[in-house]
Design an enzyme around this catalytic site. Sequence first.
Site, PDB file in Angstrom:
ATOM      1  N   GLY A   1       0.818  -1.221   0.000  1.00  0.00           N
ATOM      2  CA  GLY A   1       0.000   0.000   0.000  1.00  0.00           C
ATOM      3  C   GLY A   1       0.839   1.253   0.000  1.00  0.00           C
TER       4      GLY A   1
ATOM      5  CB  THR B   1       3.547  -8.433   5.319  1.00  0.00           C
ATOM      6  OG1 THR B   1       3.813  -7.669   6.493  1.00  0.00           O
ATOM      7  CG2 THR B   1       3.128  -9.837   5.719  1.00  0.00           C
TER       8      THR B   1
ATOM      9  CB  CYS C   1       1.006 -12.667  -1.012  1.00  0.00           C
ATOM     10  SG  CYS C   1       0.460 -11.223  -0.115  1.00  0.00           S
TER      11      CYS C   1
ATOM     12  N   GLY D   1      -7.091 -20.918  12.900  1.00  0.00           N
ATOM     13  CA  GLY D   1      -8.034 -21.403  11.889  1.00  0.00           C
ATOM     14  C   GLY D   1      -8.295 -20.375  10.809  1.00  0.00           C
TER      15      GLY D   1
ATOM     16  CB  ILE E   1      -1.540 -17.320   8.377  1.00  0.00           C
ATOM     17  CG1 ILE E   1      -1.601 -15.943   7.700  1.00  0.00           C
ATOM     18  CG2 ILE E   1      -0.101 -17.748   8.618  1.00  0.00           C
ATOM     19  CD1 ILE E   1      -0.899 -14.826   8.454  1.00  0.00           C
TER      20      ILE E   1
ATOM     21  CD  GLU F   1      -2.801 -18.934   2.505  1.00  0.00           C
ATOM     22  OE1 GLU F   1      -3.563 -18.501   1.641  1.00  0.00           O
ATOM     23  OE2 GLU F   1      -1.869 -18.249   2.980  1.00  0.00           O
TER      24      GLU F   1
ATOM     25  NE  ARG G   1     -14.419 -16.572  14.161  1.00  0.00           N
ATOM     26  CZ  ARG G   1     -14.342 -15.249  14.234  1.00  0.00           C
ATOM     27  NH1 ARG G   1     -15.387 -14.508  13.925  1.00  0.00           N
ATOM     28  NH2 ARG G   1     -13.217 -14.659  14.613  1.00  0.00           N
TER      29      ARG G   1
ATOM     30  CG  ASP H   1      -2.287  -5.865   6.271  1.00  0.00           C
ATOM     31  OD1 ASP H   1      -3.208  -5.785   5.432  1.00  0.00           O
ATOM     32  OD2 ASP H   1      -1.425  -6.764   6.256  1.00  0.00           O
TER      33      ASP H   1
ATOM     34  CG  HIS I   1     -16.000 -29.716 -22.945  1.00  0.00           C
ATOM     35  ND1 HIS I   1     -16.448 -30.099 -21.696  1.00  0.00           N
ATOM     36  CD2 HIS I   1     -15.796 -30.848 -23.652  1.00  0.00           C
ATOM     37  CE1 HIS I   1     -16.506 -31.422 -21.660  1.00  0.00           C
ATOM     38  NE2 HIS I   1     -16.112 -31.898 -22.823  1.00  0.00           N
TER      39      HIS I   1
HETATM   40  P1  NDP Z   1      -6.982 -14.431  11.032  1.00  0.00           P
HETATM   41  O1  NDP Z   1      -7.430 -13.298  11.854  1.00  0.00           O
HETATM   42  O2  NDP Z   1      -7.564 -14.666   9.702  1.00  0.00           O
HETATM   43  O3  NDP Z   1      -7.099 -15.784  11.857  1.00  0.00           O
HETATM   44  C1  NDP Z   1      -6.642 -15.894  13.157  1.00  0.00           C
HETATM   45  C2  NDP Z   1      -7.027 -17.263  13.658  1.00  0.00           C
HETATM   46  O4  NDP Z   1      -6.432 -17.486  14.926  1.00  0.00           O
HETATM   47  C3  NDP Z   1      -8.533 -17.412  13.831  1.00  0.00           C
HETATM   48  O5  NDP Z   1      -8.876 -18.706  13.445  1.00  0.00           O
HETATM   49  C4  NDP Z   1      -8.707 -17.211  15.338  1.00  0.00           C
HETATM   50  O6  NDP Z   1      -9.801 -17.924  15.850  1.00  0.00           O
HETATM   51  C5  NDP Z   1      -7.433 -17.801  15.874  1.00  0.00           C
HETATM   52  N1  NDP Z   1      -7.029 -17.221  17.139  1.00  0.00           N
HETATM   53  C6  NDP Z   1      -6.941 -15.908  17.469  1.00  0.00           C
HETATM   54  N2  NDP Z   1      -6.496 -15.768  18.728  1.00  0.00           N
HETATM   55  C7  NDP Z   1      -6.296 -17.020  19.208  1.00  0.00           C
HETATM   56  C8  NDP Z   1      -5.860 -17.530  20.446  1.00  0.00           C
HETATM   57  N3  NDP Z   1      -5.532 -16.717  21.452  1.00  0.00           N
HETATM   58  N4  NDP Z   1      -5.795 -18.870  20.593  1.00  0.00           N
HETATM   59  C9  NDP Z   1      -6.137 -19.682  19.582  1.00  0.00           C
HETATM   60  N5  NDP Z   1      -6.548 -19.259  18.382  1.00  0.00           N
HETATM   61  C10 NDP Z   1      -6.634 -17.932  18.208  1.00  0.00           C
HETATM   62  O7  NDP Z   1      -5.418 -14.209  10.966  1.00  0.00           O
HETATM   63  P2  NDP Z   1      -4.268 -14.787  10.097  1.00  0.00           P
HETATM   64  O8  NDP Z   1      -3.099 -14.573  10.975  1.00  0.00           O
HETATM   65  O9  NDP Z   1      -4.535 -16.147   9.571  1.00  0.00           O
HETATM   66  O10 NDP Z   1      -4.223 -13.807   8.856  1.00  0.00           O
HETATM   67  C11 NDP Z   1      -4.250 -12.376   9.015  1.00  0.00           C
HETATM   68  C12 NDP Z   1      -4.848 -11.740   7.803  1.00  0.00           C
HETATM   69  O11 NDP Z   1      -3.928 -11.785   6.736  1.00  0.00           O
HETATM   70  C13 NDP Z   1      -6.084 -12.457   7.287  1.00  0.00           C
HETATM   71  O12 NDP Z   1      -7.234 -11.988   7.906  1.00  0.00           O
HETATM   72  C14 NDP Z   1      -6.070 -12.145   5.824  1.00  0.00           C
HETATM   73  O13 NDP Z   1      -6.815 -10.989   5.599  1.00  0.00           O
HETATM   74  C15 NDP Z   1      -4.614 -11.916   5.515  1.00  0.00           C
HETATM   75  N6  NDP Z   1      -4.078 -13.051   4.747  1.00  0.00           N
HETATM   76  C16 NDP Z   1      -4.516 -13.272   3.479  1.00  0.00           C
HETATM   77  C17 NDP Z   1      -4.062 -14.335   2.741  1.00  0.00           C
HETATM   78  C18 NDP Z   1      -4.572 -14.578   1.364  1.00  0.00           C
HETATM   79  O14 NDP Z   1      -5.140 -13.664   0.766  1.00  0.00           O
HETATM   80  N7  NDP Z   1      -4.441 -15.785   0.824  1.00  0.00           N
HETATM   81  C19 NDP Z   1      -3.058 -15.253   3.270  1.00  0.00           C
HETATM   82  C20 NDP Z   1      -2.669 -14.944   4.614  1.00  0.00           C
HETATM   83  C21 NDP Z   1      -3.161 -13.886   5.310  1.00  0.00           C
HETATM   84  P3  NDP Z   1     -11.327 -17.402  15.748  1.00  0.00           P
HETATM   85  O15 NDP Z   1     -11.811 -17.748  14.387  1.00  0.00           O
HETATM   86  O16 NDP Z   1     -12.017 -18.180  16.820  1.00  0.00           O
HETATM   87  O17 NDP Z   1     -11.269 -15.935  16.024  1.00  0.00           O
END
Ligand code: NDP
Length: 452
Positions: free
Chosen positions: A15, A41, A47, A174, A177, A180, A203, A302, A436
């Site tokens: 950005g 990042t 990415c 979940g 990241i 992946e 989620r 971000d 096709h």
């Molecule tokens: P996310 O916010 O997407 O996911 C975080 C995960 O960690 C959720 O499943 C969350 O659970 C869980 N979590 C959070 N806190 C805790 C805890 N204390 N204990 C256990 N589990 C926990 O973050 P990411 O780090 O995966 O990615 C960050 C952002 O980067 C994404 O939102 C996305 O926008 C971007 N990204 C995009 C990609 C792409 O375009 N392909 C690839 C990678 C990143 P819960 O669901 O219960 O909150």
Amino acid sequence: MSFDFDLFVIGAGSGGVRAARFAAGFGARVAVAESRYLGGTCVNVGCVPKKMLVYGAHYSEDLEQAHAYGWTAGAPTFDWPTLIAHKNTEIAHLNDVYRLLLTQSDVELFETHARIVDPHTVEVNGERISAEHILIATGTWPSVPDIPGKELAVTSNEAFFLKTLPRRAVVIGGGYIAVEFASIFNGLGAETTQLYRGELFLRGFDRGIREHLRDELVKKGLDLRFKTNITRIDKQADGSLSLTLEDGSLLETDLVMFATGRQAKLEDLGLENTGVTLDERGFIKVDDNYVTTEPSILALGDVIGRVQLTPVATAEGMAIARRLFRPAEYRPVDYRLIPTAVFSLPTIGTVGLTEDQALLAGHNITVFESRFGTLKLALTESKEKTLMRLIVDADTDKVLGVHMVGADAGEIIQGMAVALKAGATKRIFDDTIGIHPTSAEEFVTMRTALPA
Ligand code: NDP
């Protein structure tokens, strides 16, 4: 009052660089400061290298399946240091490309830390530089739960530079990241476990897609455990790690990776010298023009915690540059219908409303679904199934959401996003001639709706 620069950008990620280059292209005097790595990042620990590791992991399946096509080769072996070294070389090249992009655009680049000392002044290398506008584009940093032994774990930042591929790996989280990296480790041959605290990962994505991906990952041997979290990590005498789970059971592994979300990167930025405030999640608060609560300071990407995706940050960067320096060409960022992919193996591609979101928004919906084995896999022993789903407004016939799990989902959904932006109806999908034989043609040949 005259300033040294019209725009001072802190952070040379996707950005920040886009805003700087566009602004300079419009004739503004622009400077950028970056203390870590050019490209931010996405280019360095996100990415780009992630996709390289995903490609690497996919080769294990390709090599296996090649037998069905008559190919014979020696037993394949995988060498992690080779993959990481090649990845590092390419990323170093991209860092140079970013440096050139900036300097050739007449942007002054400071490869050092910048600290804001007042709403119009930044300190770099002990020197004070004034700017009419300051743009904070510092991104985010992994956040790790505060549990005993957390220092024994890695995050994605370190995972990209591991010296060896662990024999066993546990990924916690979940989100994008976690999903992946679990696929990367699993695909490359590590015994991989993914722990997620909720009932089903990813989620916010379409439920049908989440369930399908879960089933496909389990088929590939990933040990997926939901409603599970860890409470502590201990190092064993042999160097391995022992994880204590919430139910008191133990899990042994060689690597723990937290992918538990990311927080705004604000340390030593000098925000205390400004009126910039944060939202309740700790991201920088901005208005619709990306202006913070300090009128001369803007923020994007971000660090504002809106949509943490590179193409969104670059769109925000262009919008800021245009509004400030070429207002006649200004267009606000359209946050509707942002397509996205999760580069798990298999991949998710998605745009528009999920089934649950459509129902919640009050739409009367029809869902079309196709589940099939691809032609490429027909000769092989793979049991992988592709899933495609269309969420359609039954009253207006408008396609509200397009979701997919399968090979090339990211490539396919990009085109679907254009169709949805153009307001395509299911009738238009039906009237479109397929290509096709492809997987993508399924999207224009779905005739029977799922029972309501
Ligand atoms: P996310 O916010 O997407 O996911 C975080 C995960 O960690 C959720 O499943 C969350 O659970 C869980 N979590 C959070 N806190 C805790 C805890 N204390 N204990 C256990 N589990 C926990 O973050 P990411 O780090 O995966 O990615 C960050 C952002 O980067 C994404 O939102 C996305 O926008 C971007 N990204 C995009 C990609 C792409 O375009 N392909 C690839 C990678 C990143 P819960 O669901 O219960 O909150």
